[in-house]
Scaffold this motif. Structure first.
Motif, short mmCIF file in Angstrom:
data_model
loop_
_atom_site.label_atom_id
_atom_site.label_comp_id
_atom_site.label_asym_id
_atom_site.label_seq_id
_atom_site.Cartn_x
_atom_site.Cartn_y
_atom_site.Cartn_z
N TRP A 135 0.86 -1.19 0.00
CA TRP A 135 0.00 0.00 0.00
C TRP A 135 0.89 1.23 0.00
N MET A 136 0.57 2.21 -0.84
CA MET A 136 1.36 3.43 -0.92
C MET A 136 0.43 4.63 -0.83
N VAL A 137 0.76 5.56 0.08
CA VAL A 137 -0.02 6.78 0.26
C VAL A 137 0.70 7.92 -0.46
N ALA A 138 -0.05 8.64 -1.30
CA ALA A 138 0.51 9.78 -2.04
C ALA A 138 -0.06 11.06 -1.46
N ASP A 139 0.82 11.93 -1.01
CA ASP A 139 0.39 13.20 -0.44
C ASP A 139 1.36 14.28 -0.89
N GLN A 189 -4.22 6.85 -2.82
CA GLN A 189 -3.55 5.68 -2.29
C GLN A 189 -3.48 4.60 -3.37
N GLY A 190 -2.27 4.14 -3.65
CA GLY A 190 -2.08 3.08 -4.62
C GLY A 190 -1.93 1.74 -3.92
N LEU A 191 -2.68 0.76 -4.38
CA LEU A 191 -2.60 -0.58 -3.81
C LEU A 191 -2.37 -1.60 -4.92
#
Length: 412
Positions: A76-80, A116-118
């Motif tokens: 899981w990757m959070v983009a902010d 969020q990329g999953l």
């Protein structure tokens, strides 16, 4: 170099499960957790900043298992961003290719103020994990870019990698910061609520409330802001809220009644045009009927703002209070304010007023890039543990299924 490793403790990303807002800083600091998995992100290539609608950069995403048995892993990757606007799923280009891993599907979803990329095993459910072999590793090539509508007042893009099953230790190598082009002079937006709860609202008077929206730098929003003001009551608040009237100072010096939302103690204020650096909204609050108020009644106020286009999740909030005087045997007839206020409000247009509160005013505010957290003077701490936070978010994401906002789903 287009990306650099950032200290996990410096991360300002926040994610939400339902209405419970939990900052990633609650678990981001590297600690010796004894968890079997570690995540490593390679150096992105090619070198050079990301441009809106331009080329992507690719890096290696590797998870390693130090234990003697296979461990499940749900990447899981959070983009902010470090700018003023929340990030939407359409703002991010995200693509995953397996290197030393099973065939993989990926998608981008939007959860409150972040994208969020999953990714997960191809052909399986979105919540199904990979299995990292004992003393082994899995790896992927991840490509990231900016969509054409990545906010113009957002700067660098931050990516934080984690395991939704909470089997991975936090490491300095699981966060990347990408520079963007053109470089933007920006920073977190702020909202302050100024009020004076020490001066009770009596028959014939108004309570004065001001909202101050402030940007850092010179880059403005891509869309207007919409703002609401509401009275917040807790479960222990026994006194009913009296009927209130909220009026907003217009540019011509007159006051216009704000629209009450669905019979709630909540009001929709006028939209704020996107081309501002500082904007002040002046309000006055009056009481329709004082009947039944036996002692001074302090009401908690909360203001929140969101964009009118794109990611419309509220991302700014501020708190304050007003006080209603006890009943004095005077009931306002006809559902109108009891009398004309004793002092005439200033006709100054809202955007030009000074943001400095009086000595008796109280101020609480939130400032943060796409972080929809309400504070009272200082940033609130949720106190959530790693395990609780991961379990709650994983359950929400896995259980939501088709309700998640998916940008795309690809089969490898």
């Amino acid at each position: 170099m287009s990306a650099r490793f950032a200290s996990a403790a410096a991360l300002t990303v926040a994610a939400a499960v339902g209405t419970t807002l939990v900052p990633l800083t609650a678990y981001a600091a590297p600690v010796a957790s004894g968890k079997p998995l570690t995540i490593e992100l390679g150096t992105p290539a090619p070198a050079g900043p990301l441009a809106r609608g331009g080329a992507t950069e690719t890096f290696t995403f590797t998870v390693k298992n130090s234990s003697d048995k296979a461990v499940d892993f749900l990447p899981w990757m959070v983009a902010d961003s470090d700018g003023a606007s929340p990030v939407a799923s359409s703002h991010i280009v995200f693509d995953v290719e397996p290197v030393n891993a099973p065939a993989t599907d990926d998608y981008v979803m939007q959860q409150d103020g972040s994208a969020q990329g999953l990714f997960y095993p191809a052909g399986k459910q979105k919540g199904d994990p990979f299995s990292v072999p004992a003393k082994g590793e899995l790896s992927w090539k991840v490509s990231v870019g900016l969509g054409k509508k990545y906010p113009s007042n957002n700067g660098n893009l931050k990516l934080d990698a984690a395991d939704l099953l909470d089997h991975a230790q936090r490491e300095k190598d699981d966060i990347l910061v990408f520079e963007t082009s053109p470089k933007v002079e920006s920073g977190p937006a702020g909202l302050r609520l100024l009020s004076d709860p020490k001066t009770p609202i009596k028959p014939g008077t108004y309570g004065q409330v001001s909202l101050i929206h402030q940007l850092k730098g010179t880059a403005t929003f891509d869309s207007d802001l919409e703002t609401t003001l509401e009275v917040e009551q807790g479960p222990d608040d026994a006194q009913a809220v009296p009927q209130l009237v909220v009026e907003e100072l217009a540019a011509d010096g007159s006051y216009v009644r704000a629209t009450r939302i669905d019979g709630q103690n909540k009001w929709q204020l006028s939209d704020i045009g996107k081309n501002f650096i500082m904007h002040r909204t002046t309000l006055r609050v009056s009481v329709v009927d004082f009947k039944g108020i036996q002692k001074p009644l302090k009401l908690k106020l909360h203001a929140s703002s969101s964009l009118t286009e794109g990611n419309r999740t509220p991302f700014l909030g501020a708190d304050g209070a007003i006080t209603i005087a006890p009943e004095r045997g005077t009931t306002t007839p006809g559902g109108t304010p009891s009398a004309t206020p004793s002092a005439t409000p200033s006709p100054t247009a809202s955007a030009s007023a000074s943001p400095t509160p009086s000595a008796s005013a109280t101020t609480t505010a939130t400032t943060g890039a796409n972080i929809p957290v309400t504070t009272t003077g200082t940033l609130a701490s949720t106190g959530s543990s790693d395990t609780t936070w991961y379990a709650a978010l994983a359950a929400a994401l896995i259980g939501a299924g088709g309700a998640l906002t998916a940008l795309r789903l690809r089969r490898r």
